[in-house]
Design a protein around this motif. Structure first.
Motif, PDB file in Angstrom:
ATOM      1  N   LYS A   4       1.175 -19.598  65.140  1.00  0.00           N
ATOM      2  CA  LYS A   4       0.799 -18.192  64.975  1.00  0.00           C
ATOM      3  C   LYS A   4       1.568 -17.562  63.810  1.00  0.00           C
ATOM      4  N   THR A   5       0.884 -16.665  63.099  1.00  0.00           N
ATOM      5  CA  THR A   5       1.575 -15.911  62.052  1.00  0.00           C
ATOM      6  C   THR A   5       2.328 -14.727  62.669  1.00  0.00           C
ATOM      7  N   ASP A   6       1.820 -14.220  63.810  1.00  0.00           N
ATOM      8  CA  ASP A   6       2.472 -13.145  64.559  1.00  0.00           C
ATOM      9  C   ASP A   6       1.799 -13.056  65.926  1.00  0.00           C
ATOM     10  N   ASP A   7       2.141 -12.047  66.723  1.00  0.00           N
ATOM     11  CA  ASP A   7       1.583 -11.917  68.074  1.00  0.00           C
ATOM     12  C   ASP A   7       0.401 -10.963  68.160  1.00  0.00           C
ATOM     13  N   ALA A   8      -0.125 -10.512  67.021  1.00  0.00           N
ATOM     14  CA  ALA A   8      -1.307  -9.647  67.049  1.00  0.00           C
ATOM     15  C   ALA A   8      -2.483 -10.443  67.619  1.00  0.00           C
ATOM     16  N   ILE A   9      -3.277  -9.783  68.462  1.00  0.00           N
ATOM     17  CA  ILE A   9      -4.448 -10.428  69.064  1.00  0.00           C
ATOM     18  C   ILE A   9      -5.689  -9.969  68.308  1.00  0.00           C
ATOM     19  N   TYR A  10      -6.502 -10.941  67.922  1.00  0.00           N
ATOM     20  CA  TYR A  10      -7.745 -10.681  67.201  1.00  0.00           C
ATOM     21  C   TYR A  10      -8.920 -10.860  68.155  1.00  0.00           C
ATOM     22  N   SER A  11      -9.821  -9.911  68.157  1.00  0.00           N
ATOM     23  CA  SER A  11     -11.072 -10.027  68.894  1.00  0.00           C
ATOM     24  C   SER A  11     -12.170 -10.084  67.830  1.00  0.00           C
ATOM     25  N   ILE A  12     -12.746 -11.287  67.664  1.00  0.00           N
ATOM     26  CA  ILE A  12     -13.680 -11.546  66.568  1.00  0.00           C
ATOM     27  C   ILE A  12     -15.105 -11.650  67.101  1.00  0.00           C
ATOM     28  N   TYR A  13     -16.024 -11.079  66.356  1.00  0.00           N
ATOM     29  CA  TYR A  13     -17.449 -11.141  66.685  1.00  0.00           C
ATOM     30  C   TYR A  13     -18.135 -11.862  65.536  1.00  0.00           C
ATOM     31  N   THR A  14     -18.792 -12.987  65.838  1.00  0.00           N
ATOM     32  CA  THR A  14     -19.363 -13.825  64.785  1.00  0.00           C
ATOM     33  C   THR A  14     -20.565 -14.598  65.318  1.00  0.00           C
ATOM     34  N   GLU A  15     -21.144 -15.421  64.476  1.00  0.00           N
ATOM     35  CA  GLU A  15     -22.316 -16.228  64.851  1.00  0.00           C
ATOM     36  C   GLU A  15     -23.430 -15.352  65.437  1.00  0.00           C
ATOM     37  N   TYR A  16     -23.668 -14.235  64.754  1.00  0.00           N
ATOM     38  CA  TYR A  16     -24.734 -13.317  65.173  1.00  0.00           C
ATOM     39  C   TYR A  16     -26.096 -13.998  65.006  1.00  0.00           C
ATOM     40  N   GLU A  17     -26.953 -13.882  66.016  1.00  0.00           N
ATOM     41  CA  GLU A  17     -28.315 -14.387  65.886  1.00  0.00           C
ATOM     42  C   GLU A  17     -29.108 -13.541  64.902  1.00  0.00           C
TER      43      GLU A  17
ATOM     44  N   ASP B 125     -24.023  -1.146  55.434  1.00  0.00           N
ATOM     45  CA  ASP B 125     -24.772  -2.332  55.011  1.00  0.00           C
ATOM     46  C   ASP B 125     -24.000  -3.556  55.524  1.00  0.00           C
ATOM     47  N   ARG B 126     -24.169  -3.830  56.823  1.00  0.00           N
ATOM     48  CA  ARG B 126     -23.366  -4.851  57.492  1.00  0.00           C
ATOM     49  C   ARG B 126     -23.772  -6.263  57.096  1.00  0.00           C
ATOM     50  N   ALA B 127     -22.780  -7.141  57.020  1.00  0.00           N
ATOM     51  CA  ALA B 127     -23.016  -8.536  56.636  1.00  0.00           C
ATOM     52  C   ALA B 127     -23.346  -9.417  57.841  1.00  0.00           C
ATOM     53  N   TYR B 128     -22.866  -9.056  59.015  1.00  0.00           N
ATOM     54  CA  TYR B 128     -23.059  -9.833  60.245  1.00  0.00           C
ATOM     55  C   TYR B 128     -22.579 -11.278  60.101  1.00  0.00           C
ATOM     56  N   GLN B 129     -21.445 -11.453  59.425  1.00  0.00           N
ATOM     57  CA  GLN B 129     -20.781 -12.755  59.348  1.00  0.00           C
ATOM     58  C   GLN B 129     -19.622 -12.778  60.342  1.00  0.00           C
ATOM     59  N   ALA B 130     -18.736 -11.786  60.213  1.00  0.00           N
ATOM     60  CA  ALA B 130     -17.611 -11.654  61.139  1.00  0.00           C
ATOM     61  C   ALA B 130     -17.128 -10.208  61.121  1.00  0.00           C
ATOM     62  N   ASP B 131     -16.942  -9.659  62.310  1.00  0.00           N
ATOM     63  CA  ASP B 131     -16.331  -8.351  62.501  1.00  0.00           C
ATOM     64  C   ASP B 131     -15.185  -8.586  63.472  1.00  0.00           C
ATOM     65  N   PHE B 132     -14.154  -7.763  63.420  1.00  0.00           N
ATOM     66  CA  PHE B 132     -13.049  -8.000  64.343  1.00  0.00           C
ATOM     67  C   PHE B 132     -12.184  -6.773  64.536  1.00  0.00           C
ATOM     68  N   GLU B 133     -11.435  -6.831  65.654  1.00  0.00           N
ATOM     69  CA  GLU B 133     -10.431  -5.821  65.971  1.00  0.00           C
ATOM     70  C   GLU B 133      -9.082  -6.513  65.943  1.00  0.00           C
ATOM     71  N   ILE B 134      -8.046  -5.765  65.582  1.00  0.00           N
ATOM     72  CA  ILE B 134      -6.683  -6.302  65.620  1.00  0.00           C
ATOM     73  C   ILE B 134      -5.856  -5.441  66.570  1.00  0.00           C
ATOM     74  N   TYR B 135      -5.312  -6.101  67.587  1.00  0.00           N
ATOM     75  CA  TYR B 135      -4.429  -5.447  68.554  1.00  0.00           C
ATOM     76  C   TYR B 135      -3.008  -5.863  68.211  1.00  0.00           C
ATOM     77  N   GLY B 136      -2.375  -5.070  67.340  1.00  0.00           N
ATOM     78  CA  GLY B 136      -1.029  -5.371  66.873  1.00  0.00           C
ATOM     79  C   GLY B 136       0.014  -4.527  67.580  1.00  0.00           C
ATOM     80  N   PRO B 137       1.176  -4.348  66.937  1.00  0.00           N
ATOM     81  CA  PRO B 137       2.272  -3.584  67.557  1.00  0.00           C
ATOM     82  C   PRO B 137       1.884  -2.166  67.994  1.00  0.00           C
ATOM     83  N   LYS B 138       0.972  -1.511  67.260  1.00  0.00           N
ATOM     84  CA  LYS B 138       0.590  -0.139  67.592  1.00  0.00           C
ATOM     85  C   LYS B 138      -0.363  -0.072  68.789  1.00  0.00           C
ATOM     86  N   ALA B 139      -0.782  -1.253  69.297  1.00  0.00           N
ATOM     87  CA  ALA B 139      -1.695  -1.276  70.442  1.00  0.00           C
ATOM     88  C   ALA B 139      -0.980  -1.695  71.723  1.00  0.00           C
ATOM     89  N   GLN B 140       0.332  -1.778  71.695  1.00  0.00           N
ATOM     90  CA  GLN B 140       1.084  -2.264  72.853  1.00  0.00           C
ATOM     91  C   GLN B 140       1.088  -1.291  74.024  1.00  0.00           C
TER      92      GLN B 140
END
Length: 152
Positions: A48-61, A123-138
Motif C-alpha cells: 500500500k502507498t497509504d491507508d486511504a480507501i478507494y471505491s472505484i466504479y469501472t467496467e461500465y456496460e 461529458d463522462r468517459a465511463y472508464q473509471a470513477d472513484f471516491e477516496i476515503y483518506g484522513p479527512k474521512a476518518q
C-alpha cells in the motif's frame, strides 16, 4: 468542481458487479464495505502507498444506469502479490472532475452527491470513477470525501 489530470495508478481490493437499477448498488456496495471492514482487509493489502480507501466504479456496460463493477481497496506500489479473493486494477491516466463532499457518511453523504453528479452536464468517459476515503474521512459524522469523475 475542479478539472484535474491524474497519472495512472493501481489498486488492490475486493470487487462486486452491481447496478443502480432498483437501488441494487446500495445493497451490494454496502455489503462490500461491510466485508472490507469486518475481515480487516485494509491490513491484508500488500504494498500500500497509504491507508486511504478507494471505491472505484469501472467496467461500465454503458453509463451509470447499466451494470458496472465496484472495487473497494487501496492504492499500491505494485500488484506483484494479489491476496486470494482480491483483484488488482490499473487505472489509466485520465482527466477527472474532482468533487468534494462534506458531512455525515451515515446519512448517505456520498450517495446523495452521486445523485447530483448523475444530473450534472458532464461529458463522462465511463472508464473509471472513484471516491477516496483518506484522513479527512476518518470521522464518519464529519467526513470529507473526494469524488473523481472521469471526463472526456
Amino acid at each position: 468542481m475542479k478539472q484535474t489530470k491524474l497519472e495512472a495508478f493501481t489498486v488492490i481490493g475486493i470487487s462486486t458487479r452491481t447496478t443502480n437499477e432498483n437501488m441494487q448498488s446500495a445493497a451490494d456496495i454496502g455489503m462490500l464495505w461491510n466485508r472490507f471492514m469486518s475481515e480487516g482487509l485494509l491490513q491484508k493489502i500488500p504494498n500500500k502507498t497509504d491507508d486511504a480507501i478507494y471505491s472505484i466504479y469501472t467496467e461500465y456496460e454503458s453509463d451509470y444506469t447499466k451494470p458496472y463493477t465496484t472495487i473497494l481497496g487501496c492504492r499500491v506500489n505494485n500488484a506483484d502479490t494479489i491476496p486470494e479473493g482480491m483483484v488488482a486494477i490499473n487505472i489509466q491516466a485520465s482527466d477527472y472532475k474532482k468533487i468534494t463532499t462534506k458531512g455525515n457518511l451515515q446519512e448517505g453523504l456520498v450517495y446523495k452527491k452521486w445523485l447530483e453528479i448523475w444530473n450534472m452536464d458532464l461529458d463522462r468517459a465511463y472508464q473509471a470513477d472513484f471516491e477516496i476515503y483518506g484522513p479527512k474521512a476518518q470521522n464518519p459524522m464529519d467526513a470529507e470525501v473526494d469524488i473523481f469523475v472521469g471526463v472526456k
